[in-house]
Design a protein around this motif. Structure first.
Motif, short mmCIF file in Angstrom:
data_model
loop_
_atom_site.label_atom_id
_atom_site.label_comp_id
_atom_site.label_asym_id
_atom_site.label_seq_id
_atom_site.Cartn_x
_atom_site.Cartn_y
_atom_site.Cartn_z
N LEU A 2 0.83 -1.20 0.00
CA LEU A 2 0.00 0.00 0.00
C LEU A 2 0.87 1.26 0.00
CD1 LEU A 2 -2.78 1.36 0.20
CD2 LEU A 2 -2.62 1.14 2.68
N ILE A 3 1.93 1.25 0.80
CA ILE A 3 2.82 2.41 0.83
C ILE A 3 3.49 2.61 -0.52
CG2 ILE A 3 4.92 3.34 1.87
CD1 ILE A 3 4.13 1.92 4.47
N LYS A 4 3.89 1.52 -1.15
CA LYS A 4 4.55 1.62 -2.46
C LYS A 4 3.59 2.17 -3.51
CE LYS A 4 7.49 -0.98 -5.63
NZ LYS A 4 6.88 -0.40 -6.85
N VAL A 5 2.32 1.74 -3.45
CA VAL A 5 1.33 2.24 -4.40
C VAL A 5 1.09 3.73 -4.19
CG1 VAL A 5 -1.12 2.15 -5.01
CG2 VAL A 5 0.19 0.03 -4.76
N ARG A 6 1.01 4.14 -2.92
CA ARG A 6 0.71 5.54 -2.62
C ARG A 6 1.90 6.46 -2.88
NH1 ARG A 6 -3.72 6.03 0.94
NH2 ARG A 6 -5.30 4.55 0.22
N THR A 7 3.11 5.97 -2.68
CA THR A 7 4.30 6.84 -2.77
C THR A 7 5.18 6.53 -3.96
OG1 THR A 7 5.65 5.37 -1.40
CG2 THR A 7 4.31 7.00 -0.25
N ASP A 8 4.94 5.38 -4.59
CA ASP A 8 5.78 4.91 -5.68
C ASP A 8 7.23 4.71 -5.24
OD1 ASP A 8 6.08 4.00 -8.28
OD2 ASP A 8 6.82 5.95 -9.00
#
Length: 283
Positions: free
Chosen positions: A217-223
């Motif tokens: 989720l963090i990777k999706v939100r922050t790339d």
């Protein structure tokens, strides 16, 4: 005739005066009676009603100790007594609730909402006493959240606090109903697991899945990829210690061994999986 007429007039006048006097006396008596009734009503009804209204308003404003100073054996006295009894019970209940709320605040970690170190000590004492009586073991599980320092440097402390809250919820959701999950300092959590000698694989798998979800989720939100890790150490009561401090130290040593076994730094939650064969039960 004139004299007779004058006599009649005089007689009629006297009767009229007597009648007016009687009316006046009667009217004055009515007024006096009315005043007496008003005084009586004021003493027996209006005054206590005003006292009740004032007391109700003061109670609603927060003066929970207010009472109505009226003691009589009539119906109004019974009403006042009922109000005073109700106010006393409400005051006792409110004070009990306030005490319970204050106690809850002193036993709860403000950030995560989990029990704090003080609560952990109390729960450990109860569990240790019960375990000694029933000869039933339990686990002390130490959990360290790693990678948050780097995360805070990248995304800010507020974002790191949100991740810490998410980790706390993961641990609580993965634990059994009777387990006790607490935060007892910084990024370290503790779990008391009654009746176990090994950490259930289901708990490990649930935490690993939830942490992986947080990372995605963090990777999706922050790339940006993140490295969140949990290291776990386990100590058994009473084998590894009979006090909270002894168990915490034993679990801490076990946590370091598992971290070393995982290579010091690893991907999301891999220290959990690294020691599974040694510490954990089968699914």
């Amino acid at each position: 005739r004139s004299e007779h007429l004058a006599l009649l007039v005089a007689t009629s006048s006297r009767r009229a005066v007597h009648a007016l006097a009687a009316v006046a006396v009667s009217s004055f008596g009515t007024v006096v009676a009315g005043v007496a009734i008003m005084v009586f009503v004021n003493r027996r009804l209006t005054r206590p009603l005003n006292l009740l209204l004032e007391a109700t308003q003061r109670f609603a404003a927060g003066e929970v100790g207010v009472r109505v100073p009226y003691e009589r054996g009539d119906e109004m006295g019974a009403l006042v007594a009922a109000f005073n009894e109700m106010a006393k019970r409400l005051e006792r209940t409110l004070r009990q609730l306030a005490t319970a709320e204050l106690r809850a605040l002193t036993l709860t970690d403000e950030m995560t909402g989990l029990p704090n170190l003080r609560h952990l000590r109390e729960e450990f004492a109860k569990l240790a006493e019960r375990s000694a009586e029933t000869k039933s073991p339990f686990l002390f599980v130490a959990v360290d959240a790693e990678g948050l320092k780097e995360f805070n440097e990248t995304f800010g402390r507020e974002a790191g606090n949100l991740v810490l809250i998410a980790i706390a919820r993961c641990l609580r959701a993965a634990a059994r109903e009777g387990d006790f999950v607490a935060r007892y300092g910084g990024v370290r959590f503790a779990i008391l697991m009654p009746g176990l000698t090994a950490l259930p694989a289901r708990f490990v798998e649930r935490v690993e899945d939830d942490l992986a979800s947080i990372g995605r989720l963090i990777k999706v939100r922050t790339d940006r990829p993140v490295q969140l890790r949990l290291s776990v150490g386990v100590a058994r009561f009473p084998t590894d210690g009979e006090s909270l401090q002894a168990l915490a130290m034993a679990a801490g040593r076990d946590l370091l061994r598992n971290r070393e076994r995982a290579g010091g730094r690893a991907a999301v939650a891999s220290p959990l999986a690294a020691a599974r064969e040694v510490l954990y039960e089968g699914a």
